[in-house]
Design a protein around this motif. Structure first.
Motif, PDB file in Angstrom:
ATOM      1  N   SER B 143      32.355  10.390  15.508  1.00 48.31           N
ATOM      2  CA  SER B 143      31.912  10.091  16.871  1.00 48.31           C
ATOM      3  C   SER B 143      31.735  11.413  17.601  1.00 48.31           C
ATOM      4  O   SER B 143      31.950  12.476  17.011  1.00 48.31           O
ATOM      5  N   GLU B 144      31.365  11.335  18.853  1.00 49.31           N
ATOM      6  CA  GLU B 144      31.141  12.589  19.592  1.00 49.31           C
ATOM      7  C   GLU B 144      32.414  13.423  19.683  1.00 49.31           C
ATOM      8  O   GLU B 144      32.386  14.631  19.595  1.00 49.31           O
ATOM      9  N   LYS B 145      33.532  12.702  19.878  1.00 52.60           N
ATOM     10  CA  LYS B 145      34.809  13.414  19.969  1.00 52.60           C
ATOM     11  C   LYS B 145      35.317  13.766  18.577  1.00 52.60           C
ATOM     12  O   LYS B 145      35.062  13.036  17.615  1.00 52.60           O
ATOM     13  N   SER B 146      36.062  14.840  18.492  1.00 45.37           N
ATOM     14  CA  SER B 146      36.647  15.211  17.202  1.00 45.37           C
ATOM     15  C   SER B 146      37.703  14.173  16.836  1.00 45.37           C
ATOM     16  O   SER B 146      38.296  13.542  17.719  1.00 45.37           O
ATOM     17  N   PRO B 147      37.967  13.977  15.539  1.00 46.83           N
ATOM     18  CA  PRO B 147      38.980  12.998  15.131  1.00 46.83           C
ATOM     19  C   PRO B 147      40.344  13.288  15.761  1.00 46.83           C
ATOM     20  O   PRO B 147      41.050  12.380  16.177  1.00 46.83           O
TER      21      PRO B 147
END
Lengths: 202, 202
Positions: B143-147
């Motif tokens: 997703s756009e955010k890092s895991p």
């Protein structure tokens, strides 16, 4: 990786030492607790009693440097406090014990000292206050202090010592692979769980 | 006492939900997670999606009171926030589920809600960041955010919600009977450990 070395961290009175002893017995491997203290003592020249009294207590008790002069241990004159000196020789002893082969090590911050070895399983043993208070009175008898005060004092010391030397929080799950409440699970059962994990590990 | 109900609290990505599902399957008992959300929803008249989005998040999101007027649920006009309302109906649903008989309940602060029942076993499932980050990318995709940011955000929400409604610290061993690091122990193995404990309990 096959887990062959087990460290046990435990709340006072939780039966963690007994769990460790049972695991060692069931797996047929050495168990280090007072034995470890003795090894530390042998390396340092300190009397076993002294190490036992100071090994897991909070740091800061300074002893005049002349107290070390007679030990002949290098480095103790370089401004190391008793506690720091004990920590250093504990680290070294525990690393050496782990190199010797499979074993169970109870206490002495061994979980932190061996955190980088993949063949080590880290256990935290705890229980609620009532279970522990009842157990220490049964095992060690009554004393002037209430059992609850004794528990709090001992856990506090372990916690402060751990935080000081490892920078981590004592009893936080992330430092261990499994945490077992012996008050609910049982002491014998806790040992069985760990033995099963060790036997299943590859 | 025989443990017939199992609550699972878990760090996001640790596989706690899967552990719970496996336990339920192995023991042949109901498993409540989305099912529970649905039951909550049925009782409240809220859409399942809404409950799922808010049920474990941090409190404080207030929704204008007119939003509740259409639900016809008594009490929601008396100054209860959405989160507080959800908490109340969660409590009630979980207490009722436990009364119905043996089951596994994942999340929703069930450990706290059922803390006074002696037939309940409380599990905390966790793992290190690397294991969890890898797992959520595999399961849920990028997703756009890092895991790591996704893990931190989700755990933070669970932690704040838990602290707010229970006054306890999320993930502190004393709230659970056993805490298992699935990154080391394994997901299937964690389920086996719990099944053994349940089967051995008397």
């Amino acid at each position: 990786m096959k887990k062959t070395i087990i460290t046990i961290s435990r709340q006072f009175g939780s039966g963690g030492r007994t769990v460790g002893h049972l695991i060692a017995e069931k797996l047929g491997i050495p168990f280090y607790d007072k034995e470890l203290v003795e090894q530390i003592a042998l390396e340092s020249g300190f009397a076993p009693k002294f190490v036992e009294e100071n090994g897991e207590h909070s740091p800061g008790r300074s002893i005049l440097s002349y107290a070390f002069a007679s030990t002949g241990v290098p480095g103790v004159m370089n401004g190391l406090s008793t506690a720091d000196f004990l920590w250093s020789i504990q680290c070294s002893a525990i690393l050496q014990l782990a190199d010797k082969g499979p074993c169970v090590i109870v206490g002495r911050n061994a979980d932190y000292i061996l955190k980088d070895r993949e063949d080590v399983l880290h256990i935290f043993v705890y229980a609620d206050t009532e279970f522990r208070a009842d157990r220490i009175v049964r095992l060690y008898g009554e004393s002037e202090k209430s059992p609850v005060a004794r528990l709090q004092e001992k856990d506090k010391r372990r916690s402060v010592n751990y935080q000081h030397y490892t920078g981590r929080t004592w009893g936080a799950p992330k430092n261990y692979d499994i945490c077992i409440n012996t008050g609910v699970i049982g002491i014998e059962e806790a040992a069985d769980i760990v033995v099963d994990i060790v036997n299943r590990s590859k």
